[in-house]
Design a protein around this motif. Structure first.
Motif, PDB file in Angstrom:
ATOM      1  N   SER A   1      47.292  50.449  35.876  1.00 14.93           N
ATOM      2  CA  SER A   1      45.959  49.951  35.532  1.00 14.93           C
ATOM      3  C   SER A   1      45.975  48.444  35.293  1.00 14.93           C
ATOM      4  O   SER A   1      45.028  47.731  35.654  1.00 14.93           O
ATOM      5  N   LYS A   2      47.046  47.943  34.709  1.00 17.14           N
ATOM      6  CA  LYS A   2      47.139  46.512  34.437  1.00 17.14           C
ATOM      7  C   LYS A   2      47.420  45.720  35.713  1.00 17.14           C
ATOM      8  O   LYS A   2      46.868  44.622  35.912  1.00 17.14           O
ATOM      9  N   ALA A   3      48.258  46.257  36.593  1.00 19.50           N
ATOM     10  CA  ALA A   3      48.519  45.580  37.860  1.00 19.50           C
ATOM     11  C   ALA A   3      47.245  45.491  38.695  1.00 19.50           C
ATOM     12  O   ALA A   3      47.009  44.494  39.395  1.00 19.50           O
ATOM     13  N   ALA A   4      46.399  46.509  38.613  1.00 16.85           N
ATOM     14  CA  ALA A   4      45.128  46.483  39.346  1.00 16.85           C
ATOM     15  C   ALA A   4      44.230  45.356  38.849  1.00 16.85           C
ATOM     16  O   ALA A   4      43.496  44.744  39.639  1.00 16.85           O
ATOM     17  N   GLN A   5      44.280  45.067  37.561  1.00 16.69           N
ATOM     18  CA  GLN A   5      43.517  43.933  37.036  1.00 16.69           C
ATOM     19  C   GLN A   5      43.930  42.631  37.725  1.00 16.69           C
ATOM     20  O   GLN A   5      43.082  41.803  38.053  1.00 16.69           O
ATOM     21  N   HIS A   6      45.215  42.469  37.957  1.00 16.59           N
ATOM     22  CA  HIS A   6      45.709  41.220  38.536  1.00 16.59           C
ATOM     23  C   HIS A   6      45.136  40.995  39.928  1.00 16.59           C
ATOM     24  O   HIS A   6      44.700  39.888  40.258  1.00 16.59           O
ATOM     25  N   GLY A   7      45.130  42.045  40.747  1.00 15.46           N
ATOM     26  CA  GLY A   7      44.567  41.914  42.081  1.00 15.46           C
ATOM     27  C   GLY A   7      43.101  41.545  42.044  1.00 15.46           C
ATOM     28  O   GLY A   7      42.637  40.711  42.839  1.00 15.46           O
ATOM     29  N   PHE A   8      42.367  42.141  41.122  1.00 15.82           N
ATOM     30  CA  PHE A   8      40.947  41.831  41.002  1.00 15.82           C
ATOM     31  C   PHE A   8      40.730  40.391  40.548  1.00 15.82           C
ATOM     32  O   PHE A   8      39.859  39.681  41.076  1.00 15.82           O
ATOM     33  N   VAL A   9      41.507  39.937  39.575  1.00 17.44           N
ATOM     34  CA  VAL A   9      41.407  38.552  39.108  1.00 17.44           C
ATOM     35  C   VAL A   9      41.598  37.586  40.273  1.00 17.44           C
ATOM     36  O   VAL A   9      40.823  36.633  40.450  1.00 17.44           O
ATOM     37  N   HIS A  10      42.614  37.812  41.090  1.00 14.40           N
ATOM     38  CA  HIS A  10      42.911  36.889  42.179  1.00 14.40           C
ATOM     39  C   HIS A  10      41.799  36.879  43.232  1.00 14.40           C
ATOM     40  O   HIS A  10      41.439  35.822  43.752  1.00 14.40           O
ATOM     41  N   TRP A  11      41.245  38.048  43.523  1.00 12.15           N
ATOM     42  CA  TRP A  11      40.149  38.087  44.504  1.00 12.15           C
ATOM     43  C   TRP A  11      38.904  37.387  43.971  1.00 12.15           C
ATOM     44  O   TRP A  11      38.314  36.532  44.641  1.00 12.15           O
ATOM     45  N   LEU A  12      38.491  37.771  42.751  1.00 15.18           N
ATOM     46  CA  LEU A  12      37.234  37.247  42.223  1.00 15.18           C
ATOM     47  C   LEU A  12      37.320  35.756  41.937  1.00 15.18           C
ATOM     48  O   LEU A  12      36.372  35.008  42.195  1.00 15.18           O
ATOM     49  N   ALA A  13      38.446  35.314  41.401  1.00 15.61           N
ATOM     50  CA  ALA A  13      38.583  33.896  41.037  1.00 15.61           C
ATOM     51  C   ALA A  13      38.334  32.997  42.234  1.00 15.61           C
ATOM     52  O   ALA A  13      37.634  31.979  42.136  1.00 15.61           O
ATOM     53  N   LYS A  14      38.905  33.360  43.380  1.00 12.83           N
ATOM     54  CA  LYS A  14      38.708  32.542  44.577  1.00 12.83           C
ATOM     55  C   LYS A  14      37.264  32.603  45.071  1.00 12.83           C
ATOM     56  O   LYS A  14      36.744  31.632  45.610  1.00 12.83           O
ATOM     57  N   ASN A  15      36.608  33.728  44.826  1.00 13.33           N
ATOM     58  CA  ASN A  15      35.238  33.923  45.290  1.00 13.33           C
ATOM     59  C   ASN A  15      34.225  33.094  44.512  1.00 13.33           C
ATOM     60  O   ASN A  15      33.204  32.667  45.072  1.00 13.33           O
ATOM     61  N   VAL A  16      34.500  32.853  43.217  1.00 10.89           N
ATOM     62  CA  VAL A  16      33.503  32.186  42.361  1.00 10.89           C
ATOM     63  C   VAL A  16      33.958  30.826  41.853  1.00 10.89           C
ATOM     64  O   VAL A  16      33.274  30.207  41.032  1.00 10.89           O
ATOM     65  N   ALA A  17      35.079  30.329  42.340  1.00 11.01           N
ATOM     66  CA  ALA A  17      35.651  29.093  41.795  1.00 11.01           C
ATOM     67  C   ALA A  17      34.705  27.905  41.915  1.00 11.01           C
ATOM     68  O   ALA A  17      34.698  27.023  41.047  1.00 11.01           O
ATOM     69  N   ARG A  18      33.906  27.845  42.967  1.00 12.74           N
ATOM     70  CA  ARG A  18      32.996  26.714  43.151  1.00 12.74           C
ATOM     71  C   ARG A  18      31.607  26.966  42.557  1.00 12.74           C
ATOM     72  O   ARG A  18      30.685  26.190  42.788  1.00 12.74           O
ATOM     73  N   LYS A  19      31.510  28.045  41.800  1.00 14.89           N
ATOM     74  CA  LYS A  19      30.243  28.385  41.152  1.00 14.89           C
ATOM     75  C   LYS A  19      30.311  28.165  39.644  1.00 14.89           C
ATOM     76  O   LYS A  19      29.441  28.640  38.904  1.00 14.89           O
ATOM     77  N   GLY A  20      31.350  27.481  39.181  1.00 15.87           N
ATOM     78  CA  GLY A  20      31.470  27.184  37.758  1.00 15.87           C
ATOM     79  C   GLY A  20      32.000  28.316  36.925  1.00 15.87           C
ATOM     80  O   GLY A  20      31.960  28.253  35.686  1.00 15.87           O
ATOM     81  N   VAL A  21      32.509  29.353  37.563  1.00 17.48           N
ATOM     82  CA  VAL A  21      32.998  30.531  36.851  1.00 17.48           C
ATOM     83  C   VAL A  21      34.515  30.612  37.023  1.00 17.48           C
ATOM     84  O   VAL A  21      35.019  30.592  38.142  1.00 17.48           O
ATOM     85  N   THR A  22      35.232  30.683  35.916  1.00 13.69           N
ATOM     86  CA  THR A  22      36.678  30.874  35.977  1.00 13.69           C
ATOM     87  C   THR A  22      37.012  32.323  35.662  1.00 13.69           C
ATOM     88  O   THR A  22      36.332  32.985  34.870  1.00 13.69           O
ATOM     89  N   VAL A  23      38.076  32.804  36.295  1.00 15.03           N
ATOM     90  CA  VAL A  23      38.514  34.189  36.126  1.00 15.03           C
ATOM     91  C   VAL A  23      40.024  34.189  35.913  1.00 15.03           C
ATOM     92  O   VAL A  23      40.771  33.713  36.774  1.00 15.03           O
ATOM     93  N   ASN A  24      40.459  34.704  34.776  1.00 15.77           N
ATOM     94  CA  ASN A  24      41.875  34.687  34.419  1.00 15.77           C
ATOM     95  C   ASN A  24      42.245  35.963  33.672  1.00 15.77           C
ATOM     96  O   ASN A  24      41.375  36.762  33.302  1.00 15.77           O
ATOM     97  N   ALA A  25      43.534  36.121  33.437  1.00 11.72           N
ATOM     98  CA  ALA A  25      44.023  37.207  32.583  1.00 11.72           C
ATOM     99  C   ALA A  25      45.152  36.688  31.718  1.00 11.72           C
ATOM    100  O   ALA A  25      45.905  35.800  32.126  1.00 11.72           O
ATOM    101  N   VAL A  26      45.251  37.242  30.535  1.00 13.10           N
ATOM    102  CA  VAL A  26      46.390  36.987  29.665  1.00 13.10           C
ATOM    103  C   VAL A  26      47.218  38.267  29.638  1.00 13.10           C
ATOM    104  O   VAL A  26      46.673  39.369  29.575  1.00 13.10           O
ATOM    105  N   ALA A  27      48.540  38.117  29.751  1.00 17.12           N
ATOM    106  CA  ALA A  27      49.415  39.283  29.844  1.00 17.12           C
ATOM    107  C   ALA A  27      50.395  39.294  28.671  1.00 17.12           C
ATOM    108  O   ALA A  27      51.484  38.723  28.753  1.00 17.12           O
ATOM    109  N   PRO A  28      50.040  39.942  27.573  1.00 17.95           N
ATOM    110  CA  PRO A  28      50.932  39.992  26.407  1.00 17.95           C
ATOM    111  C   PRO A  28      52.074  40.986  26.600  1.00 17.95           C
ATOM    112  O   PRO A  28      52.053  41.846  27.475  1.00 17.95           O
ATOM    113  N   ALA A  29      53.060  40.854  25.709  1.00 18.30           N
ATOM    114  CA  ALA A  29      54.128  41.851  25.610  1.00 18.30           C
ATOM    115  C   ALA A  29      54.475  42.040  24.143  1.00 18.30           C
ATOM    116  O   ALA A  29      54.661  41.070  23.419  1.00 18.30           O
TER     117      ALA A  29
END
Length: 257
Positions: free
Chosen positions: A168-196
């Motif tokens: 479930s957490k690895a799936a978040q990473h793929g989504f972050v990478h897709w969406l971030a590139k899609n909205v980067a020029r629209k003023g929206v940042t997309v990131n994840a923090v990965a604790p341990a």
């Protein structure tokens, strides 16, 4: 259009857990955000204590709590509707709610029913994507938005909880990478923090438990992380418009990436 000069609205899911609570207080300390705080089953006492801590930090911060079962997509849609009705559109979304669905330290794939995979993915990932989908149009229209996922080092390494959680957490990473590139020029940042191995969280238990302390020996820094250290990273992601498409590990040196 450019963002209006109003206080920003931050929606934090899983806000009464260790990381959610620390992030709410950290954002209140910044002074620029009103807080819509989601919870699943936290007691009134727990919610009152968090509200008091926020008000002590910054008495001008508006705070409200919203209950929702993140395994129920209708409840997630209702959560978004309730938040926007009370606060207005969401500017900052911290998708922090998560679960291991009651399974931890799994050593055999056969021990996890496929229904647990589905439930865990629904709570940890798909409901967060749904909330993102609901919040994003406003962010794009005003050319400002912050979307942050609370992932885990398990998304990189497999971790120690189990395959359902890691997937479930690895799936978040793929989504972050897709969406971030899609909205980067629209003023929206997309990131994840990965604790341990963060102490005093639902996933880890109390930081002073002997079993939890033994896990700290896995870390190069020799101790568990603190929820406040994750919160600091989230606030940095909120404030920095040049950080996007990143999954940042805050893991005591566990995984070099």
């Amino acid at each position: 259009m450019a963002m209006e000069s109003r206080r920003k609205v931050a929606l934090i899911t899983g806000a009464t857990g260790g990381i959610g609570k620390a992030t709410a207080i950290a954002l209140a300390k910044e002074g620029d955000y009103d807080l819509a705080l989601h919870y699943s089953s936290a007691s009134q006492e727990t919610r009152d204590a968090l509200a008091a801590a926020i008000q002590k930090t910054n008495s001008t911060t508006k705070v409200a709590f919203f209950q929702a079962d993140m395994a129920d997509y209708t409840a997630v849609r209702n959560l978004h509707s309730a938040v926007t009705s009370q606060f207005g559109p969401v500017d900052i979304l911290f998708n922090n709610a998560g679960t291991n669905s009651g399974y931890s330290a799994v050593t055999s794939l056969a021990d996890i029913p496929i229904e647990i995979f589905d439930q865990t993915h629904r709570i940890n990932t798909t409901s967060a994507i749904l909330l993102t989908q609901l919040c994003l149009p406003h962010m794009e229209s005003q050319q400002y938005g912050r979307i942050i996922f609370c992932s885990s080092v398990a998304g990189f390494t497999g971790g120690v909880v189990g395959p359902h959680y890691a997937a479930s957490k690895a799936a978040q990473h793929g989504f972050v990478h897709w969406l971030a590139k899609n909205v980067a020029r629209k003023g929206v940042t997309v990131n994840a923090v990965a604790p341990a191995l963060i102490g005093d969280t639902v996933m880890m238990g109390r930081a002073d438990d002997e079993a939890v302390q033994k896990r700290a020996e896995l870390l190069p820094v020799g101790r568990l992380g603190r929820p406040e250290e994750i919160a600091d990273t989230v606030v940095w992601m909120v404030k920095n418009a040049y950080v996007t498409n990143k999954v940042i590990g805050v893991d005591g040196g566990m995984y070099p990436y």
